[in-house]
Design a protein around this motif. Structure first.
Motif, PDB file in Angstrom:
ATOM      1  N   UNK A   1       0.839  -1.300   0.114  1.00 30.67           N
ATOM      2  CA  UNK A   1      -0.082  -0.068  -0.011  1.00 30.67           C
ATOM      3  C   UNK A   1       0.890   1.321   0.056  1.00 30.67           C
ATOM      4  N   UNK A   2       0.784   2.035  -1.258  1.00 33.79           N
ATOM      5  CA  UNK A   2       1.799   3.155  -1.140  1.00 33.79           C
ATOM      6  C   UNK A   2       1.148   4.245  -0.664  1.00 33.79           C
ATOM      7  N   UNK A   3       1.916   5.225   0.015  1.00 32.61           N
ATOM      8  CA  UNK A   3       1.640   6.463   0.225  1.00 32.61           C
ATOM      9  C   UNK A   3       2.191   7.591  -0.482  1.00 32.61           C
ATOM     10  N   UNK A   4       1.995   8.560  -0.431  1.00 29.57           N
ATOM     11  CA  UNK A   4       2.455   9.731  -1.281  1.00 29.57           C
ATOM     12  C   UNK A   4       2.494  11.111  -0.741  1.00 29.57           C
ATOM     13  N   UNK A   5       2.810  11.447   0.297  1.00 32.05           N
ATOM     14  CA  UNK A   5       2.954  12.470   1.044  1.00 32.05           C
ATOM     15  C   UNK A   5       3.933  13.599   0.255  1.00 32.05           C
TER      16      UNK A   5
ATOM     17  N   UNK B   1       6.555  -3.349   8.164  1.00 36.20           N
ATOM     18  CA  UNK B   1       7.623  -3.317   7.224  1.00 36.20           C
ATOM     19  C   UNK B   1       7.202  -2.268   5.874  1.00 36.20           C
ATOM     20  N   UNK B   2       7.804  -1.565   5.853  1.00 36.37           N
ATOM     21  CA  UNK B   2       7.672  -0.302   4.835  1.00 36.37           C
ATOM     22  C   UNK B   2       8.821   0.582   4.169  1.00 36.37           C
ATOM     23  N   UNK B   3       9.335   0.023   3.074  1.00 40.77           N
ATOM     24  CA  UNK B   3      10.365   0.659   2.620  1.00 40.77           C
ATOM     25  C   UNK B   3       9.888   1.772   2.065  1.00 40.77           C
ATOM     26  N   UNK B   4      11.260   2.841   1.896  1.00 42.39           N
ATOM     27  CA  UNK B   4      10.828   4.002   1.423  1.00 42.39           C
ATOM     28  C   UNK B   4      11.677   4.421   0.207  1.00 42.39           C
ATOM     29  N   UNK B   5      10.819   4.897  -0.816  1.00 44.92           N
ATOM     30  CA  UNK B   5      11.279   5.399  -2.217  1.00 44.92           C
ATOM     31  C   UNK B   5      11.001   7.025  -2.052  1.00 44.92           C
ATOM     32  N   UNK B   6      11.984   7.840  -2.700  1.00 45.05           N
ATOM     33  CA  UNK B   6      11.219   9.181  -2.748  1.00 45.05           C
ATOM     34  C   UNK B   6      11.891  10.015  -3.757  1.00 45.05           C
ATOM     35  N   UNK B   7      11.132  10.919  -4.318  1.00 50.88           N
ATOM     36  CA  UNK B   7      11.329  12.038  -5.402  1.00 50.88           C
ATOM     37  C   UNK B   7      11.639  13.046  -4.510  1.00 50.88           C
ATOM     38  N   UNK B   8      12.842  13.085  -3.727  1.00 44.87           N
ATOM     39  CA  UNK B   8      12.988  13.680  -2.633  1.00 44.87           C
ATOM     40  C   UNK B   8      13.261  15.182  -2.973  1.00 44.87           C
TER      41      UNK B   8
ATOM     42  N   UNK C   1       6.148   5.615   1.149  1.00 43.58           N
ATOM     43  CA  UNK C   1       6.296   4.582   2.163  1.00 43.58           C
ATOM     44  C   UNK C   1       5.340   3.385   1.460  1.00 43.58           C
ATOM     45  N   UNK C   2       6.069   2.191   1.477  1.00 43.79           N
ATOM     46  CA  UNK C   2       5.199   1.210   0.680  1.00 43.79           C
ATOM     47  C   UNK C   2       4.913   0.147   1.715  1.00 43.79           C
ATOM     48  N   UNK C   3       3.619  -0.002   2.437  1.00 45.01           N
ATOM     49  CA  UNK C   3       3.668  -0.673   3.619  1.00 45.01           C
ATOM     50  C   UNK C   3       3.289  -2.044   3.159  1.00 45.01           C
ATOM     51  N   UNK C   4       3.831  -2.979   3.438  1.00 46.95           N
ATOM     52  CA  UNK C   4       3.649  -4.535   3.012  1.00 46.95           C
ATOM     53  C   UNK C   4       2.836  -4.996   4.231  1.00 46.95           C
ATOM     54  N   UNK C   5       1.630  -5.416   3.619  1.00 49.25           N
ATOM     55  CA  UNK C   5       0.468  -5.759   4.612  1.00 49.25           C
ATOM     56  C   UNK C   5      -0.048  -7.276   4.229  1.00 49.25           C
ATOM     57  N   UNK C   6      -0.341  -8.078   5.316  1.00 50.38           N
ATOM     58  CA  UNK C   6      -1.045  -9.268   5.128  1.00 50.38           C
ATOM     59  C   UNK C   6      -2.347  -8.823   5.070  1.00 50.38           C
ATOM     60  N   UNK C   7      -3.035  -8.877   4.082  1.00 48.19           N
ATOM     61  CA  UNK C   7      -4.437  -8.257   4.011  1.00 48.19           C
ATOM     62  C   UNK C   7      -5.399  -9.201   4.637  1.00 48.19           C
TER      63      UNK C   7
END
Lengths: 471, 471
Positions: free
Chosen positions: A349-353, A377-384, A391-397
């Motif tokens: 699940x990606x966030x995008x602030x 567990x939520x790796x981060x990548x950014x157009x900083x 932050x991509x939260x890895x979730x057991x749905x």
């Protein structure tokens, strides 16, 4: 977000839908489908928002055909949901009240390349890589790059951006004009090809980012750029996120015209090493690219090298060969898939602030502490370079507790960004997933948006249940 | 355009106006005026459009005061016309149906300079030179430069640009957010300070260029830029307009990041020589400026020198000293006043077409032939890097034949630009003067504009009789 709450938002018009399905089946023959598989593929398919399939899918081949579909739907008050490649992340293509998905993927012609004016006109279904392949021999390129090979119509509709935005801007900056089908089925051209205009309201930029709720984009006039004489880039490891952020902030504040400056945290680097067979040090890392003349690129990278050293960064590792650079950026673009590999079977699940750059380090730091405190567990990548990070939260749905914890985390993150003068979405758009944040982010501005929506789509048939709720 | 035709467009609401005048007089005391001189100064005062004075003028000092005025006017359905410095050219500040002028010139505080984010927040009445003086010690500057020392609220309202736009864009590119008072007197903030956002409709860019017809701008959040390490520039004479245009086109197509590239024709150079005490060769001339690092600026100017030579240009004359450069650009900014000196006693009527750069030479050539065929005196200056140029027709306004000839010429010029894929106004805006061109330029888009206007200002009290006519 529960399926029930989404569906409750908009009532289905069964009678109208039945009539529209019959008319469209007759008119479009094999290019109209009501098969379950096609319908489901045209509802939301990414992240954890539920799939809400449309009742039928038309594969349109021209602006006039889109106008036809809209006229039929307008007459019977049936929702129309535009569909490009389905790569949106916030449920933009869902059909909460049913209706017709208008798939523009067969509208994939490049209509004009005006090399002398540095612009082109494409149909909405042309994807960004298709356009760049088409342009290959012209010396020009289209810079906006959201990762996914999205359609240019979809990218305009969601105001997409991506890794190059720090240098070339977002879709709002590169769309010169649009052809749009309005809610009553008329065809409007929102502008000409002049580089600037002051002739009335900026319909182009009103449509960019309106996510199909004010009109259906069928053609896009785009600015193009000369392929830079020289491109260089590489990666620079940092001991921690703070020093990486500080290097970014100094770089932007110094006015260095970096083309790309992307942050990946240690988890994301670990994921990329595994997925893309890299051997990067597993520590917060900046991926950089410089565009310019040979001399300019050398000068830029030397200046960045100094900034990185002053910020406590490690040795800048150059990717001097084009293929090494391509490999790095391919890995960056595959970050989503790589991250999913950190926890097989989960959903991401990606966030995008996006925040003012002066708040970037603080926002990332608080968010990181929140991730740790909640055992996510939520790796981060950014157009900083733009103050934008995911932050991509890895979730057991299948784990309701985990879902609840993740939803709460995402809410806190979005409120945090808004409090810092930022936004809950830098580039993914609102769709269904972010509607609840808009009242606080926009205040009375959200009422203005609703007034505009009502004025341009009084029957609420254009992608209803997205961005603004009409009561 | 005749006064009668403008006034016929909007009916006066005498009763409402009388009431509003009384209430505002009581509320604002000495900061409210109904004196003939003040009222006339707040109607249109430039070019040949008739002056249509408002019934009263409020000198507002805060967003809340503007909201107060709007609430009074909304209650009594009285027009409100925002006023910055009165430098608009198309009758934007006229009051065709009477009403209240809201003068924001006393709202002249710089509220924030966020140097680390390269942005600032100013009240609408701050002028561009005031802002740049304020910024002097920060190493930052605000680049948009329409010539006149306009207010930043007015510049946002008309989507202004000017000589630097080829490098830094127009107001649509540098306004990050606005504070706006809506037609019902509410205060809306159209965005945050994040560098990008995809959170709903782009209210900021809808307001930029809406000329006070959708809301009254009271605060502006602007992007700032680092003062370049090096600036160089100079002038380059050409034997004819065509070769000058070709040099411009090649420069832009080659991607050279010129900061300014302005064309002045022989008449305009003659006027500038007389007015600004220059000794330039009286031939079509480009004024140029380059921004960058020392090395970058040298590289850019060498490349331009080659392009100019290849296009048949003369020797590029450097203005190496800052004071020489300032003198040149002062002369460029005074071009309007200089041109008036070519024919004392006349009025100058400026045109403002903008075309795709590939059509620039052709558009200028056809326009020039039209000027000559009609025996007009009409010097030309142009932001040619953007495909935008102004022909200033010098008219004896006591000579009806000359007026008729000039009006016909302007119409042909505007239709020509629109036919070439361009616009009737690159940066001056629509106001009253260009309304008649919008139907052909926008087609059904004009109906969309009217629908938006009706939705956001149902009683048509915000600067009525500008941009779109509501029936």
């Amino acid at each position: 977000m529960s399926l029930a709450s989404l569906q409750a938002a908009v009532q289905r018009n069964e009678e109208g839908i039945d009539l529209a399905l019959k008319i469209l089946a007759q008119r479009f023959g094999e290019r109209f489908s009501t098969s379950a598989a096609v319908r489901e593929q045209h509802g939301h398919t990414t992240t954890w928002l539920p799939n809400q399939a449309p009742d039928g899918v038309v594969f349109a081949r021209s602006t006039e055909e889109v106008a036809d579909v809209v006229q039929v739907c307008a007459q019977h008050k049936v929702p129309i949901i535009p569909f490009g490649t389905g790569s949106s992340l916030e449920g933009h293509v869902n059909a909460p009240a049913g209706g017709i998905s208008v798939d523009v993927s067969q509208m994939n012609r490049v209509l004009q390349v005006n090399a002398e004016d540095l612009d082109c006109v494409v149909e909405a279904g042309v994807t960004r890589t298709q356009l760049n392949e088409y342009l290959r021999d012209t010396g020009l390129f289209f810079p906006i790059d959201p990762g996914a090979d999205a359609s240019l119509g979809g990218m305009a509709a969601t105001r997409a951006s991506g890794t190059n935005a720090v240098r070339y801007g977002t879709m709002k900056d590169v769309v010169l004009a649009l052809t749009v089908v309005t809610a009553d089925g008329r065809i409007v051209r929102t502008g000409g090809r002049a580089k600037k205009t002051a002739a009335g309201y900026d319909l182009t930029r009103l449509m960019v980012g309106s996510e199909g709720t004010l009109g259906i984009i069928t053609e896009v006039t785009l600015r193009l750029y000369g392929i830079p004489e020289a491109v260089s880039g590489g990666v620079c490891p940092f001991p921690d996120l703070e020093s990486a952020c500080n290097a970014v902030i100094t770089t932007i504040q110094s006015g260095l015209p970096v083309a790309r400056i992307e942050l990946l945290d240690a988890n994301q680097i670990r994921a990329c090493n595994a997925y893309s067979k890299l051997e990067l040090q597993e520590t917060p890392t900046l991926f950089l690219e410089f565009h310019g003349t040979q001399a300019g690129v050398r000068e830029q990278s030397e200046i960045f090298g100094e900034i990185a050293r002053d910020s406590g960064g490690g040795e800048f590792v150059w990717a001097t060969k084009a293929e090494d650079r391509t490999r790095l950026w391919k890995a960056r673009h595959d970050a989503y898939w790589a991250a999913l590999g950190l926890r097989p079977g989960c959903k991401g699940v990606s966030t995008d602030v996006c925040v003012p750059i002066s708040r970037l380090a603080e926002c990332i730091d608080e968010t990181y502490k929140d991730v740790e405190a909640n055992g996510l567990l939520a790796p981060l990548v950014g157009h900083v370079g733009d103050g934008n990070f995911h932050v991509l939260v890895l979730v057991d749905v299948d784990n309701p507790q985990e879902i609840a914890k993740t939803e709460a985390f995402i809410e806190r993150l979005n409120w945090r960004a808004i409090e810092m003068g930022g936004t809950c979405t830098g580039e993914h758009g609102v769709g269904q997933g972010k509607m609840k944040y808009l009242a606080r982010e926009h205040g009375a501005g959200l009422d203005m948006m609703a007034a505009i929506k009502k004025a341009l789509d009084p029957d609420n048939i254009l992608n209803p249940g997205k961005i603004v709720r009409l009561d």
